[in-house]
Structures are given as C-alpha cells and as structure tokens.
Design a protein around this motif. Structure first.
Motif, PDB file in Angstrom:
ATOM      1  N   GLY A   1      50.805 -43.722  37.996  1.00 27.12           N
ATOM      2  CA  GLY A   1      51.943 -43.174  38.898  1.00 27.12           C
ATOM      3  C   GLY A   1      52.911 -42.240  38.248  1.00 27.12           C
ATOM      4  N   PHE A   2      54.129 -41.755  38.452  1.00 20.38           N
ATOM      5  CA  PHE A   2      54.714 -41.153  38.238  1.00 20.38           C
ATOM      6  C   PHE A   2      56.355 -41.740  38.039  1.00 20.38           C
ATOM      7  CE2 PHE A   2      51.833 -39.089  41.055  1.00 20.38           C
ATOM      8  CZ  PHE A   2      51.347 -38.108  40.233  1.00 20.38           C
ATOM      9  N   ASP A   3      56.632 -41.833  36.631  1.00 21.00           N
ATOM     10  CA  ASP A   3      57.571 -42.679  36.161  1.00 21.00           C
ATOM     11  C   ASP A   3      58.892 -41.663  35.964  1.00 21.00           C
ATOM     12  OD1 ASP A   3      59.497 -44.469  35.249  1.00 21.00           O
ATOM     13  OD2 ASP A   3      58.311 -45.082  33.466  1.00 21.00           O
ATOM     14  N   LEU A   4      59.648 -41.410  37.042  1.00 20.56           N
ATOM     15  CA  LEU A   4      60.791 -40.608  36.679  1.00 20.56           C
ATOM     16  C   LEU A   4      61.865 -41.174  35.820  1.00 20.56           C
ATOM     17  CD1 LEU A   4      61.096 -39.360  40.476  1.00 20.56           C
ATOM     18  CD2 LEU A   4      59.899 -38.212  38.594  1.00 20.56           C
ATOM     19  N   ASP A   5      62.061 -42.588  35.748  1.00 24.24           N
ATOM     20  CA  ASP A   5      63.193 -43.104  34.703  1.00 24.24           C
ATOM     21  C   ASP A   5      62.939 -42.722  33.501  1.00 24.24           C
ATOM     22  OD1 ASP A   5      64.191 -44.145  37.014  1.00 24.24           O
ATOM     23  OD2 ASP A   5      63.370 -46.165  36.698  1.00 24.24           O
ATOM     24  N   VAL A   6      61.717 -42.484  33.134  1.00 25.27           N
ATOM     25  CA  VAL A   6      61.561 -42.055  31.684  1.00 25.27           C
ATOM     26  C   VAL A   6      62.024 -40.598  31.511  1.00 25.27           C
ATOM     27  CG1 VAL A   6      59.707 -41.447  30.165  1.00 25.27           C
ATOM     28  CG2 VAL A   6      59.208 -43.359  31.413  1.00 25.27           C
ATOM     29  N   LEU A   7      62.066 -39.904  32.370  1.00 24.58           N
ATOM     30  CA  LEU A   7      62.630 -38.459  32.159  1.00 24.58           C
ATOM     31  C   LEU A   7      64.323 -38.320  32.536  1.00 24.58           C
ATOM     32  CD1 LEU A   7      59.504 -36.796  33.550  1.00 24.58           C
ATOM     33  CD2 LEU A   7      60.309 -37.042  31.006  1.00 24.58           C
TER      34      LEU A   7
ATOM     35  N   SER B   1      54.783 -38.576  28.956  1.00 21.73           N
ATOM     36  CA  SER B   1      54.452 -39.161  27.863  1.00 21.73           C
ATOM     37  C   SER B   1      55.138 -38.700  26.594  1.00 21.73           C
ATOM     38  CB  SER B   1      52.922 -39.089  27.768  1.00 21.73           C
ATOM     39  OG  SER B   1      52.237 -39.975  28.602  1.00 21.73           O
ATOM     40  N   ALA B   2      55.280 -37.240  26.692  1.00 23.16           N
ATOM     41  CA  ALA B   2      55.797 -36.592  25.517  1.00 23.16           C
ATOM     42  C   ALA B   2      57.408 -36.742  25.275  1.00 23.16           C
ATOM     43  CB  ALA B   2      55.715 -34.939  25.870  1.00 23.16           C
ATOM     44  N   TYR B   3      58.079 -37.281  26.404  1.00 22.90           N
ATOM     45  CA  TYR B   3      59.435 -37.418  26.396  1.00 22.90           C
ATOM     46  C   TYR B   3      59.979 -38.910  26.369  1.00 22.90           C
ATOM     47  CZ  TYR B   3      60.544 -32.587  26.727  1.00 22.90           C
ATOM     48  OH  TYR B   3      60.355 -31.046  26.578  1.00 22.90           O
TER      49      TYR B   3
END
Length: 261
Positions: free
Chosen positions: A81-87, A185-187
């Motif tokens: 899925g798309f983990d927006l919290d990471v960004l 993943s990069a951030y």
C-alpha cells in the motif's frame, strides 16, 4: 475508469475552486498488477528528471538517485500500500521563508513562462502563494506537509496546464498514491528539513503556474501560450506530460495511436 479526456476548445484554466466537495478515492491497497508497476517505474524516472528543474534552488539536500528498474522496491510499494506518513514532515516557518526567497531569486532559471502576474517574486514571499497552495491542496484532497502531496500537486498542475484539461478528484487521488509509492522507500528516515524544503519548492512552483493561469483565465490565446510554456519547461526536464494519460494507477504512457506527431 477510463483515462481522462475532458479537453475542450473553450478551456480557460483550472477549475479546482468550482469542484464539488465529494471526493472519489482509490483504495490504498489495490493490487494494480504488472501494468501498474510499469507505470510507476516511468513515474519514478519522471520525478527524478523533475529534480533537475528544482535543483537550481540549491536547497539543502537533493532528491536522491532512484533506479527506475528497482523492481523489488516497486513491488513492495504495490504489495503493502501507500504509506503517506513516511513522507510527512513537521512544518517550519523559517524553512518555508528560505524556500520562498530562494525560488524567487532563481525564478528565471526554473521556468520560461512570461508572467503576466504582477511581481511573481512578491507573490512567493507575501503569503499569496501559501494561500493558493492551501486552496489547491484542499480542492484536490491532497495532504499538507507531505512530500507526496507536494509532488502530486506539481505534476497534477503541470499536466493540467500542458494538456489544457482539468483533473477529476479520483485522478488526483491516483496521482497521490503513485507519488507515495515511488517516494516512500527513498525518503524513509530522512529529516523534516529535507522533506519540507523539497516539498515547498514543488508547491510554490505549482502555485506560480496556477496563479498565472488564473490571471490569464478567459483569454484563450494567453492560456494556449501558458500551456506551451509549461509543456516546454517540463519537456526540458525530460517530462513530456502530453505523452501521459491519467488512469486509476496515475500516469501512464499515452497509446502510440493517440500521440500527435
């Protein structure tokens, strides 16, 4: 859903202020399959080329190199899925002001748009750009203080202007999810300063283009000239947004039969 095709002869600018507040969503854990991963690989490369455009800001930290062939990372994004919290990042006034000032100082290096907007540098530093950013993020249902939201706004605004179309709510959501999957993943593990300053650069450039569209709204020739300038700017970074269509998975290459020679 089918790709967007809402271009019209009388298109005069983005219509986000008039869109209804009923937002379609794309499920975050949708299994898009191989076609979706291929789209994301291309989008990864597009974001990296866009970093060249923003690199003239010489802000702290550059977008890290991302290998668009990193299949394992992309597979993970689609699987989990798309983990927006990471960004997300904690917003800081000083960092915002530094970016606004820096962008104004190198504006001529970032865009070839011949602004009809009076004093675009002042627009960036007097709070007007922030008001446009807040309005656009809300209208498109994109998160604030998020690198994914900022990237989705920049590419969404550029695509709209280059193609003289208006994105639908579900398309903004698809672009957000595509951005998050590519960037997370990069951030992961990067600090607030880096995330905010890179996000602010994207947000302010998008705000400039959208405000310029507002100034030109109703003048078909002026809007066509703006469309060409934004298209030219994006092509200069390797991003031919007229060669992209919007799908449930975000950007995808336009079928060859639809490409105008």
């Amino acid at each position: 859903m089918s790709p967007s095709d809402n271009r019209g002869e009388g298109w005069t600018g983005p219509l986000s202020e008039t869109q209804p507040e009923r937002w379609a969503t794309v499920p975050e854990n949708t299994a898009y399959g191989t076609h979706g991963r291929d789209n994301l690989k291309g989008f990864s490369a597009m974001l990296m080329r866009a970093a060249v455009l923003l690199g003239a800001l010489t802000l702290a930290g550059c977008t890290p190199p991302l290998d668009p062939e990193d299949k394992a990372r992309l597979d993970e994004a689609f699987a989990t899925g798309f983990d927006l919290d990471v960004l997300r990042y904690d917003w800081d006034e000083g960092r915002a002001e530094q970016t606004e000032q820096g962008l104004g100082e190198v504006l001529g290096q970032l865009t070839t748009v011949p602004f009809q907007l009076s004093n675009p540098q002042a627009f960036l530093t007097n709070g007007r750009a922030r008001a446009v950013i807040e309005r656009e993020l809300k209208a498109r249902n994109l998160p604030e203080h998020s690198l994914a939201g900022a990237s989705a706004l920049l590419f969404g605004a550029a695509w709209e202007l280059a193609n003289q179309k208006t994105l639908e709510p579900w398309q903004n959501t698809a672009l957000l999810n595509q951005s998050a999957a590519m960037l997370r993943s990069a951030y992961r593990g990067t600090g607030d300063r880096r995330r905010q300053m890179e996000a602010d650069a994207r947000l302010n450039l998008a705000a400039l283009w959208l405000e310029e569209a507002r100034v030109r709204q109703g003048d078909l020739a002026a809007m066509a000239a703006l469309s060409e300038a934004v298209h030219r700017d994006m092509v200069a970074t390797g991003n031919d947004l007229r060669g992209q269509i919007m799908t449930e998975e975000g950007f995808a290459d336009r079928p060859a039969a639809e490409v105008t020679p």
